[in-house]
Design a protein around this motif. Structure first.
Motif, PDB file in Angstrom:
ATOM      1  N   ILE A 132      26.912  26.349  12.108  1.00  0.00           N
ATOM      2  CA  ILE A 132      25.620  26.483  12.787  1.00  0.00           C
ATOM      3  C   ILE A 132      25.649  27.658  13.760  1.00  0.00           C
ATOM      4  N   GLU A 133      26.737  27.772  14.503  1.00  0.00           N
ATOM      5  CA  GLU A 133      26.863  28.868  15.468  1.00  0.00           C
ATOM      6  C   GLU A 133      26.856  30.223  14.763  1.00  0.00           C
ATOM      7  N   GLN A 134      27.577  30.333  13.649  1.00  0.00           N
ATOM      8  CA  GLN A 134      27.601  31.590  12.909  1.00  0.00           C
ATOM      9  C   GLN A 134      26.224  31.921  12.344  1.00  0.00           C
ATOM     10  N   GLY A 135      25.488  30.891  11.897  1.00  0.00           N
ATOM     11  CA  GLY A 135      24.132  31.116  11.407  1.00  0.00           C
ATOM     12  C   GLY A 135      23.212  31.618  12.504  1.00  0.00           C
ATOM     13  N   GLU A 136      23.349  31.049  13.701  1.00  0.00           N
ATOM     14  CA  GLU A 136      22.529  31.491  14.830  1.00  0.00           C
ATOM     15  C   GLU A 136      22.882  32.920  15.234  1.00  0.00           C
ATOM     16  N   GLN A 137      24.177  33.248  15.223  1.00  0.00           N
ATOM     17  CA  GLN A 137      24.588  34.614  15.540  1.00  0.00           C
ATOM     18  C   GLN A 137      24.032  35.602  14.525  1.00  0.00           C
ATOM     19  N   LEU A 138      24.062  35.225  13.241  1.00  0.00           N
ATOM     20  CA  LEU A 138      23.515  36.096  12.211  1.00  0.00           C
ATOM     21  C   LEU A 138      22.013  36.282  12.383  1.00  0.00           C
ATOM     22  N   ALA A 139      21.311  35.199  12.729  1.00  0.00           N
ATOM     23  CA  ALA A 139      19.867  35.295  12.944  1.00  0.00           C
ATOM     24  C   ALA A 139      19.546  36.207  14.126  1.00  0.00           C
ATOM     25  N   ARG A 140      20.337  36.087  15.204  1.00  0.00           N
ATOM     26  CA  ARG A 140      20.111  36.961  16.365  1.00  0.00           C
ATOM     27  C   ARG A 140      20.392  38.419  16.020  1.00  0.00           C
ATOM     28  N   ALA A 141      21.440  38.647  15.224  1.00  0.00           N
ATOM     29  CA  ALA A 141      21.762  40.020  14.825  1.00  0.00           C
ATOM     30  C   ALA A 141      20.648  40.611  13.964  1.00  0.00           C
ATOM     31  N   GLU A 142      20.114  39.816  13.039  1.00  0.00           N
ATOM     32  CA  GLU A 142      19.021  40.291  12.194  1.00  0.00           C
ATOM     33  C   GLU A 142      17.770  40.564  13.024  1.00  0.00           C
ATOM     34  N   GLU A 143      17.502  39.699  14.008  1.00  0.00           N
ATOM     35  CA  GLU A 143      16.339  39.899  14.875  1.00  0.00           C
ATOM     36  C   GLU A 143      16.480  41.176  15.682  1.00  0.00           C
ATOM     37  N   ALA A 144      17.695  41.425  16.214  1.00  0.00           N
ATOM     38  CA  ALA A 144      17.926  42.658  16.971  1.00  0.00           C
ATOM     39  C   ALA A 144      17.773  43.881  16.079  1.00  0.00           C
ATOM     40  N   LEU A 145      18.252  43.776  14.832  1.00  0.00           N
ATOM     41  CA  LEU A 145      18.135  44.893  13.891  1.00  0.00           C
ATOM     42  C   LEU A 145      16.676  45.171  13.558  1.00  0.00           C
ATOM     43  N   LEU A 146      15.895  44.109  13.344  1.00  0.00           N
ATOM     44  CA  LEU A 146      14.478  44.285  13.051  1.00  0.00           C
ATOM     45  C   LEU A 146      13.734  44.879  14.244  1.00  0.00           C
ATOM     46  N   ALA A 147      14.101  44.444  15.453  1.00  0.00           N
ATOM     47  CA  ALA A 147      13.464  44.986  16.655  1.00  0.00           C
ATOM     48  C   ALA A 147      13.756  46.477  16.781  1.00  0.00           C
ATOM     49  N   THR A 148      14.990  46.860  16.497  1.00  0.00           N
ATOM     50  CA  THR A 148      15.351  48.276  16.539  1.00  0.00           C
ATOM     51  C   THR A 148      14.596  49.058  15.484  1.00  0.00           C
ATOM     52  N   TYR A 149      14.445  48.470  14.283  1.00  0.00           N
ATOM     53  CA  TYR A 149      13.730  49.144  13.200  1.00  0.00           C
ATOM     54  C   TYR A 149      12.266  49.344  13.571  1.00  0.00           C
ATOM     55  N   ARG A 150      11.649  48.284  14.137  1.00  0.00           N
ATOM     56  CA  ARG A 150      10.245  48.407  14.522  1.00  0.00           C
ATOM     57  C   ARG A 150      10.061  49.458  15.605  1.00  0.00           C
ATOM     58  N   LYS A 151      11.022  49.540  16.514  1.00  0.00           N
ATOM     59  CA  LYS A 151      10.932  50.526  17.587  1.00  0.00           C
ATOM     60  C   LYS A 151      11.083  51.935  17.043  1.00  0.00           C
ATOM     61  N   ASP A 152      12.034  52.106  16.132  1.00  0.00           N
ATOM     62  CA  ASP A 152      12.284  53.443  15.577  1.00  0.00           C
ATOM     63  C   ASP A 152      11.208  53.878  14.596  1.00  0.00           C
ATOM     64  N   SER A 153      10.508  52.905  13.982  1.00  0.00           N
ATOM     65  CA  SER A 153       9.519  53.247  12.969  1.00  0.00           C
ATOM     66  C   SER A 153       8.104  53.272  13.523  1.00  0.00           C
ATOM     67  N   SER A 154       7.927  53.346  14.848  1.00  0.00           N
ATOM     68  CA  SER A 154       6.605  53.430  15.441  1.00  0.00           C
ATOM     69  C   SER A 154       5.951  54.749  15.057  1.00  0.00           C
ATOM     70  N   PRO A 155       4.593  54.781  14.930  1.00  0.00           N
ATOM     71  CA  PRO A 155       3.893  56.004  14.512  1.00  0.00           C
ATOM     72  C   PRO A 155       4.209  57.181  15.433  1.00  0.00           C
ATOM     73  N   SER A 156       4.370  58.363  14.813  1.00  0.00           N
ATOM     74  CA  SER A 156       4.669  59.577  15.568  1.00  0.00           C
ATOM     75  C   SER A 156       3.838  60.720  15.018  1.00  0.00           C
ATOM     76  N   ILE A 157       3.414  61.654  15.904  1.00  0.00           N
ATOM     77  CA  ILE A 157       2.584  62.779  15.496  1.00  0.00           C
ATOM     78  C   ILE A 157       3.402  63.915  14.915  1.00  0.00           C
ATOM     79  N   TRP A 158       4.719  63.923  15.205  1.00  0.00           N
ATOM     80  CA  TRP A 158       5.548  65.050  14.771  1.00  0.00           C
ATOM     81  C   TRP A 158       5.653  65.184  13.263  1.00  0.00           C
TER      82      TRP A 158
END
Length: 214
Positions: A132-158
């Protein structure tokens, strides 16, 4: 047991000085489909084996006495400090060790003499908690990765500006190419007309006849 089943089975280290007790515990665990590594001390375990462990069964009895420093020695090892542990002992843990065992969810004490079912229940409880602990750690890691992806993929004018620059550069090159082709066409047409006109003048020039009087 197939190779695929071995790779998915939990690996348990049995630290037991008594060879008979160690053998009985290992046989019971293997019968339940678990991988078992047997050893008499931590010094006999390789670093590769330590990294593959999912749970530790530790007997803290040293002959007729109980040596709880063995548990402390294990928990001081960086590779084993967070490893779920089943502690086997004839005597219940003293007060300070009881506090450690009850506050750390990764550690369970089984008093001897014990029924094999009690040991297996403790093993199952700790392995389930670890999963259960390993599953929760994996879920947190995936959530952090998705948050980073959403931040990096925000619209840009360049990217738009870059595409516009490339488009203008291509238009400029195309315009220069068209002008060059027009200039070459004018040169060719001019040379052709000049050549045709020159030959035309030669063909229409009247011949002058000279007569010599007799």
């Amino acid at each position: 047991m197939s190779q695929g089943q071995k790779s998915s089975a939990a690996t348990i280290l049995v630290l037991e000085a008594d060879p008979t007790m160690r053998r009985l515990i290992s046989l019971g665990l293997r019968h339940r489909g678990l991988e078992v590594i047997e050893a008499t001390s931590l010094a006999a375990i390789s670093s590769t084996d330590i990294q593959s462990l999912d749970l530790l069964i530790l007997d803290v009895d040293d002959g007729v006495s109980c040596d709880w420093t063995l548990l402390q020695t294990v928990q001081e090892q960086p590779e084993l400090s967070t490893l779920p542990t089943v502690v086997l002992s004839w005597d219940p843990p003293i007060e300070e060790k009881r506090s450690t065992l009850t506050t750390i969810s990764r550690c369970v004490c089984v008093n001897k003499p014990f029924d094999a079912r009690a040991l297996h229940e403790g093993v199952d409880h700790l392995l389930l908690a670890r999963t259960i602990e390993q599953g929760e750690q994996l879920a947190r890691a995936e959530e952090a990765l998705l948050a980073t992806y959403r931040k990096d993929s925000s619209p840009s004018i360049w990217p738009v500006i870059t595409a516009a620059g490339v488009f203008l550069a291509m238009i400029g090159l195309l315009f220069q190419f068209v002008l060059t082709m027009i200039g070459l066409a004018i040169i060719v047409i001019g040379l052709l007309l000049w050549t045709i006109g020159w030959h035309s003048r030669i063909e229409h020039t009247p011949e002058i006849a000279f007569s010599v009087g007799k």
